[in-house]
Motif scaffolding. Structure first.
Motif, mmCIF file in Angstrom:
data_model
loop_
_atom_site.group_PDB
_atom_site.id
_atom_site.type_symbol
_atom_site.label_atom_id
_atom_site.label_comp_id
_atom_site.label_asym_id
_atom_site.label_seq_id
_atom_site.Cartn_x
_atom_site.Cartn_y
_atom_site.Cartn_z
ATOM 1 N N THR A 1 118.728 -51.305 10.121
ATOM 2 C CA THR A 1 117.870 -52.079 9.229
ATOM 3 C C THR A 1 118.577 -53.282 8.619
ATOM 4 O OG1 THR A 1 118.420 -50.565 7.424
ATOM 5 C CG2 THR A 1 116.399 -50.106 8.654
ATOM 6 N N GLY A 2 119.895 -53.342 8.775
ATOM 7 C CA GLY A 2 120.659 -54.449 8.213
ATOM 8 C C GLY A 2 122.087 -54.426 8.707
ATOM 9 N N ALA A 3 122.908 -55.284 8.097
ATOM 10 C CA ALA A 3 124.319 -55.356 8.477
ATOM 11 C C ALA A 3 125.126 -55.916 7.310
ATOM 12 C CB ALA A 3 124.502 -56.237 9.704
ATOM 13 N N ILE A 4 126.401 -55.538 7.291
ATOM 14 C CA ILE A 4 127.354 -56.089 6.327
ATOM 15 C C ILE A 4 128.365 -56.904 7.128
ATOM 16 C CG2 ILE A 4 129.083 -55.589 4.557
ATOM 17 C CD1 ILE A 4 127.709 -52.827 4.257
ATOM 18 N N GLN A 5 128.583 -58.131 6.672
ATOM 19 C CA GLN A 5 129.486 -59.034 7.371
ATOM 20 C C GLN A 5 130.543 -59.556 6.396
ATOM 21 O OE1 GLN A 5 128.155 -62.084 10.417
ATOM 22 N NE2 GLN A 5 128.336 -63.341 8.596
ATOM 23 N N VAL A 6 131.790 -59.537 6.812
ATOM 24 C CA VAL A 6 132.894 -60.058 6.003
ATOM 25 C C VAL A 6 133.612 -61.123 6.833
ATOM 26 C CG1 VAL A 6 135.018 -59.489 4.775
ATOM 27 C CG2 VAL A 6 133.125 -57.866 4.774
ATOM 28 N N LEU A 7 133.966 -62.231 6.162
ATOM 29 C CA LEU A 7 134.567 -63.367 6.855
ATOM 30 C C LEU A 7 135.985 -63.660 6.375
ATOM 31 C CD1 LEU A 7 131.513 -65.820 6.621
ATOM 32 C CD2 LEU A 7 132.081 -64.246 8.486
ATOM 33 N N ASN A 8 136.832 -64.009 7.297
ATOM 34 C CA ASN A 8 138.150 -64.598 7.074
ATOM 35 C C ASN A 8 139.106 -63.753 6.228
ATOM 36 O OD1 ASN A 8 136.992 -66.698 8.480
ATOM 37 N ND2 ASN A 8 136.915 -68.094 6.737
#
Length: 195
Positions: free
Chosen positions: A121-128
């Motif tokens: 139903t969704g996603a968690i995204q972390v950058l750099n």
């Protein structure tokens, strides 16, 4: 759908849920020593993914298709992704970087699944990652645990969006049925007048 949505609303206050999502968006980059974190919601009707909350961006400030984005890929496949070559890789992230002024070098993204249906139903995204070495399996395990804690809230947002879509479709069908009814009555009256 309606009864499931009601149960989720009773379990979590929507305003409290948004505050909890905002909290995780603030704390996750600190824990992972990263620059940004975002939580996305799947919109299957439009084949898109939209931002619910994120570091430095506003709700729905980012919408991407399922087919050409890393977060879309994670939601479509239900599998996490760690990528560290984004400065040389083409994709939606380049367009979003141009719009936001942020430069995406690496990403870790994990799916958030519904408690009851197992649907993504969704996603968690972390950058750099700030320190060298990039994201790793330990970071992935942490994000998957965060996803388990947030699944009821994300599921509630997902179901609310589905309910709104169903309601819009019902209104459209009702309007069409009413129009067909008026046309039928008009034709009947016209035929009676002619005959």
């Amino acid at each position: 759908l309606s009864s499931r949505q009601q149960a989720l609303f009773e379990e979590f206050d929507p305003k409290g849920g948004s505050k909890l999502l905002d909290f995780y968006v603030r704390i996750t980059p600190r824990v992972l020593n990263a620059e940004r974190c975002s939580i996305f919601i799947h919109d299957p009707e439009n084949r898109k993914v939209w931002l619910k909350t994120g570091t430095g961006v506003t709700e729905r400030g980012i919408e991407v298709s399922l087919s050409d984005s890393i977060v879309g890929q994670v939601i479509a496949s239900g599998k996490p992704v760690i990528a560290s070559d984004l400065q040389i890789r083409n994709g939606t992230h380049k367009k979003i970087d141009a719009e936001t002024g942020f430069i995406t070098r690496e990403v870790i993204c994990v799916p958030v699944r519904s408690k009851d249906r197992g649907e993504t139903t969704g996603a968690i995204q972390v950058l750099n990652k700030k320190s060298g070495g990039g994201f790793n399996a330990e970071d992935q395990a942490f994000l998957e645990e965060v996803g388990e804690h947030l699944q009821s809230i994300v599921d509630s947002i997902f179901l609310t969006q589905e309910a709104v879509g169903v309601s819009k479709n019902l209104v459209t069908v009702a309007v069409r049925a009413t129009a067909v009814g008026f046309i039928s009555v008009g034709v009947s009256i016209f035929l009676c007048v002619i005959l």
